[in-house]
Scaffold this motif. Structure first.
Motif, PDB file in Angstrom:
ATOM      1  N   LEU A   5      -5.342  15.483  81.487  1.00 33.14           N
ATOM      2  CA  LEU A   5      -5.497  16.389  80.378  1.00 33.14           C
ATOM      3  C   LEU A   5      -5.627  15.438  79.122  1.00 33.14           C
ATOM      4  N   SER A   6      -6.491  15.786  78.167  1.00 33.99           N
ATOM      5  CA  SER A   6      -6.667  15.217  77.105  1.00 33.99           C
ATOM      6  C   SER A   6      -5.539  15.563  76.064  1.00 33.99           C
ATOM      7  N   THR A  11      -2.018  20.366  73.829  1.00 33.58           N
ATOM      8  CA  THR A  11      -1.461  21.266  72.809  1.00 33.58           C
ATOM      9  C   THR A  11      -1.700  22.558  73.085  1.00 33.58           C
ATOM     10  N   LEU A  12      -2.613  23.150  73.851  1.00 37.12           N
ATOM     11  CA  LEU A  12      -2.872  24.401  74.396  1.00 37.12           C
ATOM     12  C   LEU A  12      -1.487  25.155  74.750  1.00 37.12           C
ATOM     13  N   SER A  13      -1.414  26.501  74.405  1.00 35.76           N
ATOM     14  CA  SER A  13      -0.167  27.188  74.771  1.00 35.76           C
ATOM     15  C   SER A  13       0.008  27.047  76.274  1.00 35.76           C
ATOM     16  N   ILE A  55     -14.258  23.221  84.133  1.00 31.39           N
ATOM     17  CA  ILE A  55     -12.822  23.359  83.250  1.00 31.39           C
ATOM     18  C   ILE A  55     -12.182  22.197  83.237  1.00 31.39           C
ATOM     19  N   LYS A  56     -12.051  21.705  84.404  1.00 31.81           N
ATOM     20  CA  LYS A  56     -11.264  20.144  84.595  1.00 31.81           C
ATOM     21  C   LYS A  56     -11.870  19.305  83.473  1.00 31.81           C
ATOM     22  N   GLN A  57     -13.103  19.106  83.777  1.00 34.12           N
ATOM     23  CA  GLN A  57     -13.812  18.182  82.662  1.00 34.12           C
ATOM     24  C   GLN A  57     -13.518  18.419  81.364  1.00 34.12           C
ATOM     25  N   MET A  58     -13.696  19.791  81.022  1.00 33.15           N
ATOM     26  CA  MET A  58     -13.371  20.140  79.643  1.00 33.15           C
ATOM     27  C   MET A  58     -12.016  19.741  79.026  1.00 33.15           C
ATOM     28  N   LEU A  59     -11.058  20.224  79.726  1.00 36.00           N
ATOM     29  CA  LEU A  59      -9.536  19.959  79.448  1.00 36.00           C
ATOM     30  C   LEU A  59      -9.254  18.296  79.536  1.00 36.00           C
ATOM     31  N   GLU A  60     -10.277  17.625  80.032  1.00 32.52           N
ATOM     32  CA  GLU A  60     -10.080  16.254  80.175  1.00 32.52           C
ATOM     33  C   GLU A  60     -10.700  15.308  78.987  1.00 32.52           C
ATOM     34  N   GLY A  61     -11.407  16.492  78.211  1.00 32.32           N
ATOM     35  CA  GLY A  61     -11.928  15.879  77.091  1.00 32.32           C
ATOM     36  C   GLY A  61     -13.356  15.525  77.096  1.00 32.32           C
ATOM     37  N   GLU A  62     -14.127  15.823  78.349  1.00 36.06           N
ATOM     38  CA  GLU A  62     -15.452  15.737  78.462  1.00 36.06           C
ATOM     39  C   GLU A  62     -16.282  16.664  77.302  1.00 36.06           C
ATOM     40  N   ALA A  63     -17.521  16.426  77.118  1.00 38.43           N
ATOM     41  CA  ALA A  63     -18.303  17.206  76.398  1.00 38.43           C
ATOM     42  C   ALA A  63     -18.791  18.363  76.961  1.00 38.43           C
ATOM     43  N   VAL A  64     -18.905  19.604  76.373  1.00 36.00           N
ATOM     44  CA  VAL A  64     -19.264  20.762  77.153  1.00 36.00           C
ATOM     45  C   VAL A  64     -20.412  21.406  76.306  1.00 36.00           C
TER      46      VAL A  64
END
Length: 425
Positions: A5-6, A11-13, A55-64
């Motif tokens: 995770l990025s 920092t997400l709850s 979702i994994k890619q997004m939470l790892e910082g990849e562009a969406v």
């Protein structure tokens, strides 16, 4: 699967929850076999495994992008994949986390924002929804045929509810759209429970369960409604109410999540957990009661008080034949598949076999409005399956499924409790 995770995602709850769910997935693909949208579209990104990767890619910082949003929007949240998954992946919770973060990152087109805001301003407010529905019905004759068909038909008028008179008491969530679309459903439930020695007590300040807001990515607004309901129900709970009865399985599935969703709220965590423990679908309540009290002296027949349920062309035996549509929120979210069918058969109803009974009808909360083309294909497939045994009537356990299936103008669709109420006076 491995995750990284990025820093921003951490920092997400619910970052820890998301990471735990992602790591529980072994990307076996069994989920795709029972995913309604994957079956229709055949696209890996329109199945649970593909959406988990997005979702994994997004939470790892990849562009969406809006394309990512489209694939997540197309998910019905039917939770069929959770029933199928051998690893117990809590997919719907990950989807909620992913959708909320995606909503923050990717602005929607103005038309989509207006539609979603309009749904949130209408559906959770019974008076607003009822007024809009009445206006739509009044204008139906002058509307284009395609639009007029989307306006739900009027349900059976409600019969009187019994006044509280038993030592045993329960609460009942009245719902947002059900009072306007099927006003007899909760009244029928109250009458059946009254015959079994259970009184329904009112909690006037209770309102929408919060699912509409929450699943349209206004998650905090949904939790505000949850807290409001907890406050409204709490005096009756302290006074000894045994359960909070849900006649709409979609609402029931969400109320049962209150404890999890509010577990980090120091003021509401314990109360929310208690509310979730007391939440019962109507079938859970009736399954534990002496239903022989409802038995009539004569053989079971479909009640004539439900309009247009008995086609005259069918022979007498066929008029007793019904099909049950088990909502996704009942069988996959609440794990109560087969429970209603068992009660109906126990009381003498003739149930037809329904192929692929695990699949979604396409209603899925507001899905039939936000994804109308996919929803209509799903509805047609479901009705073909439900009608394959030539039933005189289809019954279900969720107002969304009931209204959406019935709006096709094919076999009439009612809530199953109306059938019991009218058959065992």
């Amino acid at each position: 699967m491995q995750t990284n995770l990025s820093d921003a995602a951490r920092t997400l709850s619910r970052a820890d929850e998301a990471e735990q769910i992602l790591r529980s997935c072994v990307h076996c693909g069994f989920c795709n076999a029972t995913c309604p949208t994957y079956q229709l579209l055949g696209n890996e990104l329109d199945g649970p495994r593909g959406r988990i990767y997005l979702i994994k890619q997004m939470l790892e910082g990849e562009a969406v992008t809006q394309k990512t949003q489209l694939h997540l929007d197309r998910c019905l949240t039917c939770r069929n994949c959770e029933t199928t998954c051998p690893s117990g992946v809590n997919y719907h919770a990950l989807l909620d986390i992913g959708r909320a973060e995606l909503e923050r990152r990717v602005p929607r087109p103005a038309a989509e924002r207006m539609l979603r805001e309009g749904l949130r301003r209408a559906i959770p407010h019974p008076a607003v929804f009822d007024a809009l529905l009445k206006a739509g019905r009044a204008l139906r004759p002058i509307l284009p045929a395609a639009l007029g068909r989307k306006i739900p038909r009027r349900g059976a008028s409600p019969k009187a509810r019994p006044a509280p008179r038993h030592p045993r008491t329960m609460l009942m969530l009245e719902g947002c759209v059900q009072p306007a679309l099927s006003p007899n459903t909760n009244a029928a439930a109250a009458r059946v429970l009254d015959r079994l020695g259970i009184s329904i007590v009112d909690a006037e300040r209770a309102g929408c369960c919060g699912a509409t807001d929450y699943h349209l990515n206004a998650q905090e607004a949904g939790l505000v409604r949850a807290r409001r309901n907890i406050d409204a129900w709490w005096p009756a709970i302290e006074a000894g109410a045994e359960a909070i009865v849900q006649t709409a399985s979609g609402c029931g599935a969400f109320v049962k999540e209150y404890g999890h969703l509010l577990r980090g709220d120091p003021r509401y965590a314990s109360k929310a957990q208690r509310v979730s423990e007391l939440a019962r679908d109507l079938v859970e309540v009736l399954a534990g009661e002496p239903l022989d009290r409802l038995q009539a002296n004569s053989p079971v027949t479909l009640p004539t008080s439900l309009p247009a349920t008995l086609p005259e062309s069918l022979p007498g035996q066929a008029q007793r034949r019904i099909a049950f549509h088990c909502p996704c929120t009942l069988q996959h979210a609440q794990k109560l598949g087969g429970a209603v069918e068992s009660i109906l058969q126990r009381l003498g109803f003739d149930l037809t076999a329904v192929p692929d009974a695990h699949l979604c009808c396409g209603s899925a909360g507001t899905y039939s409005i936000t994804q109308p083309e996919l929803a209509e294909r799903l509805r047609n497939n479901r009705l073909d399956a439900l009608e394959s045994g030539k039933p005189a009537l289809i019954v279900t356990a969720n107002i969304g499924c009931q209204t959406y299936l019935d709006s096709a103008g094919r076999t009439p669709v009612r809530h199953w409790i109306e059938l019991l109420d009218a058959s065992f006076p």
